[in-house]
Design an enzyme around this catalytic site. Structure first.
Site, PDB file in Angstrom:
ATOM      1  N   CYS A 129       0.836  -1.207   0.000  1.00 15.06           N
ATOM      2  CA  CYS A 129       0.000   0.000   0.000  1.00 15.06           C
ATOM      3  C   CYS A 129       0.869   1.254   0.000  1.00 15.06           C
ATOM      4  O   CYS A 129       1.414   1.634   1.037  1.00 15.06           O
ATOM      5  CB  CYS A 129      -0.925  -0.018   1.213  1.00 15.06           C
ATOM      6  SG  CYS A 129      -1.937   1.458   1.341  1.00 15.06           S
ATOM      7  N   CYS A 132      -0.476   4.037   2.300  1.00 19.55           N
ATOM      8  CA  CYS A 132      -0.297   3.801   3.741  1.00 19.55           C
ATOM      9  C   CYS A 132       1.168   3.969   4.148  1.00 19.55           C
ATOM     10  O   CYS A 132       1.461   4.544   5.190  1.00 19.55           O
ATOM     11  CB  CYS A 132      -0.710   2.393   4.131  1.00 19.55           C
ATOM     12  SG  CYS A 132      -2.183   1.777   3.336  1.00 19.55           S
ATOM     13  N   ASP A 133       2.080   3.452   3.351  1.00 17.65           N
ATOM     14  CA  ASP A 133       3.477   3.322   3.785  1.00 17.65           C
ATOM     15  C   ASP A 133       4.456   4.236   3.054  1.00 17.65           C
ATOM     16  O   ASP A 133       5.633   4.296   3.427  1.00 17.65           O
ATOM     17  CB  ASP A 133       3.945   1.861   3.593  1.00 17.65           C
ATOM     18  CG  ASP A 133       3.082   0.887   4.385  1.00 17.65           C
ATOM     19  OD1 ASP A 133       2.560   1.286   5.435  1.00 17.65           O
ATOM     20  OD2 ASP A 133       2.932  -0.262   3.941  1.00 17.65           O
TER      21      ASP A 133
END
Ligand code: NAP
Length: 301
Positions: A129, A132-133
């Site tokens: 992701c 997200c990261d």
């Protein structure tokens, strides 16, 4: 035990749309989601093909769907459905409790496919992701593996944060949309490793690089990166469905456009259903169709 007309397993766009339609039809609705509302679209950096919304982040779209379902009176819970027992009413067992319902909609979506390389599960530096990261890799060199729209969008998102982004694709042509390919080609810090596969993850606890092989020339090389974003497609999340209704050889629920499964009172919507086009719009369409079919079923239970 609390009873609902309709229980929906899965809180992605298909499940949330089903909740909206079923509530508008006056049915009591419980939607159960095991990880995070919005499904995979919630981690999409930008959605630009949802009619009526020129451009919206996946997270914002997920929030809007959630808010709409909740405002209409659907109950939404973060619980995993573990088992469904059939009977005059279905009993839905979750990790927190149990409910009964007349109709069940399976909208369990897909899960990430992995490359299956040693160390993939344990090593830090592997992500599925970018949204997200991505911020963990600010100013660093990363690679994205895959040639579909997810990989291309992830690479575009990471190009704004990272020093260098290498897109690694196993073929010579991308599967994803040409508009995204063109946008990537214009980025000075994006390079492409085509006809290339990742053969090993380098490093100890943390990723430091990748071993690569060109599938045309057979040439082996290595690439120093601190992050690898895997975007190599998805597999159906149908472990639960398989207990209730047959799934095809690829694990998808083989029901038609009416979203009706062979199991009485069980409907399937979205990416977990066998179908030709898996898009946000078709997931929402399935949600509407499955909800209306479930509402109709409830009249006769
Ligand atoms: P996808 O379209 O299935 O693409 C997966 C990619 O991974 C393909 O390029 C595939 O290569 C590659 N791949 C598969 N297994 C691999 C392996 N073992 N090793 C290396 N590479 C491998 O998946 P996706 O990109 O997640 O997209 C899923 C669906 O969502 C698609 O319908 C897509 O259009 C849609 N989507 C749309 C948008 C949008 O904004 N329109 C954004 C994200 C996703 P091959 O090409 O050689 O098969």
């Amino acid at each position: 035990m609390e009873h609902f007309d309709i229980v929906i397993a899965g809180g992605g766009p298909a499940g949330l749309t089903a909740a909206i339609y079923a509530r508008r039809a006056g049915r009591s609705v419980l939607l159960l989601e095991k990880e995070g509302f919005g499904g995979q679209i919630a981690s999409s950096p930008r959605v630009e093909n949802f009619p009526g919304l020129m451009s919206v982040s996946g997270a914002e779209l997920a929030d809007r769907l959630y808010d709409q379902a909740e405002a209409l009176g659907a109950r939404l819970e973060l619980e995993e459905v573990l088992e469904v027992r059939d009977g005059p009413c279905k009993t839905v067992i979750t990790d927190y409790g149990a409910y009964t319902c007349s109709a069940l909609i399976l909208a369990t979506g897909m899960k990430h496919r992995t490359l299956g390389l040693p160390g993939e599960d344990a090593m830090t530096g592997i992500s599925f992701c970018a949204v997200c990261d991505g911020s963990f890799y600010q100013g660093k060199d990363v690679a994205v593996c895959g040639g579909g729209n997810t990989a291309l969008q992830d690479a575009l998102f990471l190009a704004d944060l990272c020093r260098q982004v290498t897109v690694i694709h196993r073929r010579g042509a991308f599967r994803g949309d040409p508009v995204l390919v063109r946008a990537l080609q214009q980025r000075a810090n994006v390079s492409f490793a085509m006809d290339t596969v990742v053969t090993a993850l380098l490093g100890g606890d943390a990723l430091t690089g990748l071993s690569l092989r060109n599938t045309v020339t057979g040439m082996e090389s290595s690439l120093a990166v601190s992050g690898l974003f895997e975007a190599v497609g998805q597999l159906p999340e149908t472990t639960l469905s398989a207990l209730l209704t047959p799934v095809d050889a690829d694990g998808f629920i083989p029901c038609g456009e009416d979203c009706v499964t062979p199991a009485a009172g069980v409907f399937a919507a979205g990416d977990c259903r066998a179908k030709g086009v898996r898009q946000l719009t078709t997931a929402c369409a399935d949600g509407a169709v499955a909800a209306l079919a479930a509402c109709n079923y409830c009249k006769y239970v």
